[in-house]
Write an enzyme that holds these catalytic residues in place. Sequence first.
Site, PDB file in Angstrom:
ATOM      1  N   CYS A  37     -61.801  38.546 -92.708  1.00 15.98           N
ATOM      2  CA  CYS A  37     -61.868  37.187 -93.261  1.00 15.98           C
ATOM      3  C   CYS A  37     -60.784  36.260 -92.738  1.00 15.98           C
ATOM      4  O   CYS A  37     -60.793  35.075 -93.061  1.00 15.98           O
ATOM      5  CB  CYS A  37     -61.838  37.258 -94.778  1.00 15.98           C
ATOM      6  SG  CYS A  37     -62.993  38.489 -95.399  1.00 15.98           S
ATOM      7  N   HIS A  53     -57.297  30.984-100.194  1.00 19.62           N
ATOM      8  CA  HIS A  53     -58.321  31.941 -99.767  1.00 19.62           C
ATOM      9  C   HIS A  53     -59.274  32.141-100.931  1.00 19.62           C
ATOM     10  O   HIS A  53     -60.468  32.063-100.778  1.00 19.62           O
ATOM     11  CB  HIS A  53     -57.654  33.242 -99.326  1.00 19.62           C
ATOM     12  CG  HIS A  53     -58.628  34.218 -98.736  1.00 19.62           C
ATOM     13  ND1 HIS A  53     -59.486  33.875 -97.716  1.00 19.62           N
ATOM     14  CD2 HIS A  53     -58.902  35.514 -99.039  1.00 19.62           C
ATOM     15  CE1 HIS A  53     -60.233  34.933 -97.410  1.00 19.62           C
ATOM     16  NE2 HIS A  53     -59.915  35.922 -98.204  1.00 19.62           N
ATOM     17  N   GLU A  80     -52.775  36.317-104.420  1.00 16.10           N
ATOM     18  CA  GLU A  80     -52.551  35.015-103.781  1.00 16.10           C
ATOM     19  C   GLU A  80     -51.787  34.070-104.705  1.00 16.10           C
ATOM     20  O   GLU A  80     -50.921  33.307-104.247  1.00 16.10           O
ATOM     21  CB  GLU A  80     -53.886  34.386-103.356  1.00 16.10           C
ATOM     22  CG  GLU A  80     -53.679  33.101-102.549  1.00 16.10           C
ATOM     23  CD  GLU A  80     -54.965  32.512-102.004  1.00 16.10           C
ATOM     24  OE1 GLU A  80     -56.048  32.911-102.459  1.00 16.10           O
ATOM     25  OE2 GLU A  80     -54.868  31.651-101.110  1.00 16.10           O
ATOM     26  N   LYS A 137     -64.556  28.214-102.268  1.00 15.43           N
ATOM     27  CA  LYS A 137     -65.591  29.246-102.125  1.00 15.43           C
ATOM     28  C   LYS A 137     -66.629  29.190-103.255  1.00 15.43           C
ATOM     29  O   LYS A 137     -67.718  29.732-103.115  1.00 15.43           O
ATOM     30  CB  LYS A 137     -64.936  30.623-102.036  1.00 15.43           C
ATOM     31  CG  LYS A 137     -64.231  30.838-100.689  1.00 15.43           C
ATOM     32  CD  LYS A 137     -63.656  32.241-100.545  1.00 15.43           C
ATOM     33  CE  LYS A 137     -63.157  32.520 -99.132  1.00 15.43           C
ATOM     34  NZ  LYS A 137     -61.947  31.768 -98.749  1.00 15.43           N
ATOM     35  N   HIS A 173     -68.109  32.868 -99.926  1.00 19.73           N
ATOM     36  CA  HIS A 173     -67.118  33.410 -98.988  1.00 19.73           C
ATOM     37  C   HIS A 173     -67.820  33.640 -97.656  1.00 19.73           C
ATOM     38  O   HIS A 173     -68.632  34.545 -97.526  1.00 19.73           O
ATOM     39  CB  HIS A 173     -66.543  34.716 -99.525  1.00 19.73           C
ATOM     40  CG  HIS A 173     -65.392  35.248 -98.712  1.00 19.73           C
ATOM     41  ND1 HIS A 173     -65.024  34.701 -97.494  1.00 19.73           N
ATOM     42  CD2 HIS A 173     -64.536  36.267 -98.937  1.00 19.73           C
ATOM     43  CE1 HIS A 173     -63.985  35.379 -97.014  1.00 19.73           C
ATOM     44  NE2 HIS A 173     -63.668  36.330 -97.877  1.00 19.73           N
ATOM     45  N   PHE A 222     -59.622  41.814 -94.918  1.00 21.81           N
ATOM     46  CA  PHE A 222     -59.647  43.283 -94.924  1.00 21.81           C
ATOM     47  C   PHE A 222     -58.669  43.830 -93.894  1.00 21.81           C
ATOM     48  O   PHE A 222     -58.477  43.246 -92.826  1.00 21.81           O
ATOM     49  CB  PHE A 222     -61.035  43.741 -94.495  1.00 21.81           C
ATOM     50  CG  PHE A 222     -61.902  44.169 -95.614  1.00 21.81           C
ATOM     51  CD1 PHE A 222     -61.765  43.637 -96.863  1.00 21.81           C
ATOM     52  CD2 PHE A 222     -62.896  45.113 -95.388  1.00 21.81           C
ATOM     53  CE1 PHE A 222     -62.600  44.044 -97.886  1.00 21.81           C
ATOM     54  CE2 PHE A 222     -63.734  45.518 -96.399  1.00 21.81           C
ATOM     55  CZ  PHE A 222     -63.591  44.977 -97.652  1.00 21.81           C
TER      56      PHE A 222
END
Lengths: 397, 266
Positions: free
Chosen positions: A162, A293, A304, A322, A327, A385
């Site tokens: 991502c 994010h 985060e 998002k 996402h 990831f």
Amino acid sequence: MTPILISDFTLTSCIGRGRKATCDALEQGLTGLAPCRFETVALDTFVGEVAGVDQVAIPPALSAFDCRNNRLALLGLEQDGFADAVREAVGRFGRRRVGVFIGTSTSGMLETELAYRRRDPDGGALPADFDYGGTHNCFSAGAFVRDYFGIEGPAVVVSSACSSSAKVFGNAARMIGAGLIDAAVVGGVDSLCLTTLYGFNSLELLSPRPCRPFDARRDGISIGEAAAFALLERQSRGGAGPEAPFLLGVGESSDAHHMSAPHPEGLGAKAAIGAALASAGLPPERIGYVNLHGTGTRANDAAEALAVRAVFGDTVACSSTKGSTGHTLGAAGAVEAAICLLALRHGFMPAGVNTGILEPGFGLDYVRSCRHASLDTVLSNSFGFGGSNCSLVLGRT
Amino acid sequence: MTLLQCHIEGIGAIGPGFADPEEFRSLIETGRADPSAPTPVPPPVCLPAAERRRAGTSIKLALAAGLQALEASGRDPATLPTVFASSGGDGDNCHVICEALASDDRQISPTRFHNSVHNAPSGYWGIALGATAPSTSLCAFDASFGAGLLEATVQVAQSREPCLLIANDVPYPYPLSRVRAIGGAMGLALALAPDATARSLARLSLCLGEGPCTELGEPGLEAMRRSIPAGRGLPLLRALALSEPCRLTIDYLDPLRLELAVAPCR
């Protein structure tokens, strides 16, 4: 780093094709997420599907690249006159002096998934019309964009989950800085496929409803698809005009913690944000808005929040978009950089839609209805990831 | 023309019939390279037990080759930026996922899924070595080695910091092997640094060009160069293993090639 001019940009996601549609949807707080009807997927989840992708026609000379991912890339490139801007830059700088840097996580994986259903019942061979290099391989999207414009400069696909299409801004900036190229097409494209839908389902990270980043009841992600691109150019600060946006800083880090869970204290995220500010030579107070994010999973948002608070305290305006776009995985970095560029250009901070009750204790100034305010410098976070983190600082010089 | 320069402090080399740079050099000297020989893939002893069990061949190869170059460089892995270059990632894992998704039971394991990302070797490298420095995972199909070398060299030139390049490729199982033939498993690594140190093996100069690629005189090695994307880097690894001053042309994206000059430091 030396600031790099962003001379043009565009984005296409489930909330619309191009800048105008995206801007309208963000200012109105709309979502493009809908119950999953994609392909034969039988999962109780919402997705952000882009309408009309399969009606896009890949030019015959490039038919080897024909797959959903490259059709979405082409749909994205042709919005807002972006393709013309690229052609103009190629004409101005020369084919060899323009690079292509694309982030994707899935590339044309869907084509392979479908080809496996059509395997020869006797020998198990894949169908003869399946083109691995044009579709499945990670580089497919980069090769397609390069060939579509006849670009002959350096090119690469970054695939770091991502964070992919945030990191390509760094790859391009370094190559411009090193003097190898004068301009770069950067961006991200990721399309819906079964691997990501069933894969995130196996990790129990799919929400059964539209995702609610930073909400106390958040329960997972909604997967979307998107294509977003920007044109970076070597240019002096003075020559671009006072309103022109620049890439001011890039910060990257690795969590070194776990393949699919963030560092619980957000150490990698904090390091990326700090590195981006240092790269831009700016203190945290100069950032007017942070596009988080903000995936909507329990662990990611908590980590985060800790990172953002550690750097900015509790006063910086921030939100995750998002809830609107889903996402978009490997495209998320470029999509959210483009949203930040819209925020700079039009003077607004997009709301995090779907988010009702903020998680108590996060202690952030989370934007829940669109705010209009003049912005000079913004930050966009992308964490992936494998603990791959990237933050971008965008703004006027 | 832009010329990039750096110094090479260590190499890693694992491939068909060779487990380390010493065995690679011995194959060059004896002329007995065999592209059909099995690749000795070492167990990832640097990983915690849970991750060790889950690591596929591409992860093991990348970690092992990277560790060889890292140890030769003597650098601290925690702060050393990395570039991972691979054309296809973990083919076995990909095949199992595609088979499951084409079946009536589409459930795939969480481990399979998180190992399916192209940056899985980078993630495991970070976990194994506490490496929190930036890491890039990239792909350029057959030009992946050249793209990785260019990115790593640009990083060193821009940041004036060292960088570790790790390139690896593993063949796909059938049926993907029929549409994407990769002629063996290979992991190559280069530890790069901006300035000469006591550990420098050679100074490397790089620019973009378009001459024909340097071929290897030994048929077995040349077959590996042509059939494995990471193998496109073998002429450079050969020059470094033999400490030979030379000019080389490495494969990259048409019409470009990477023109290299290698000047041994010892």
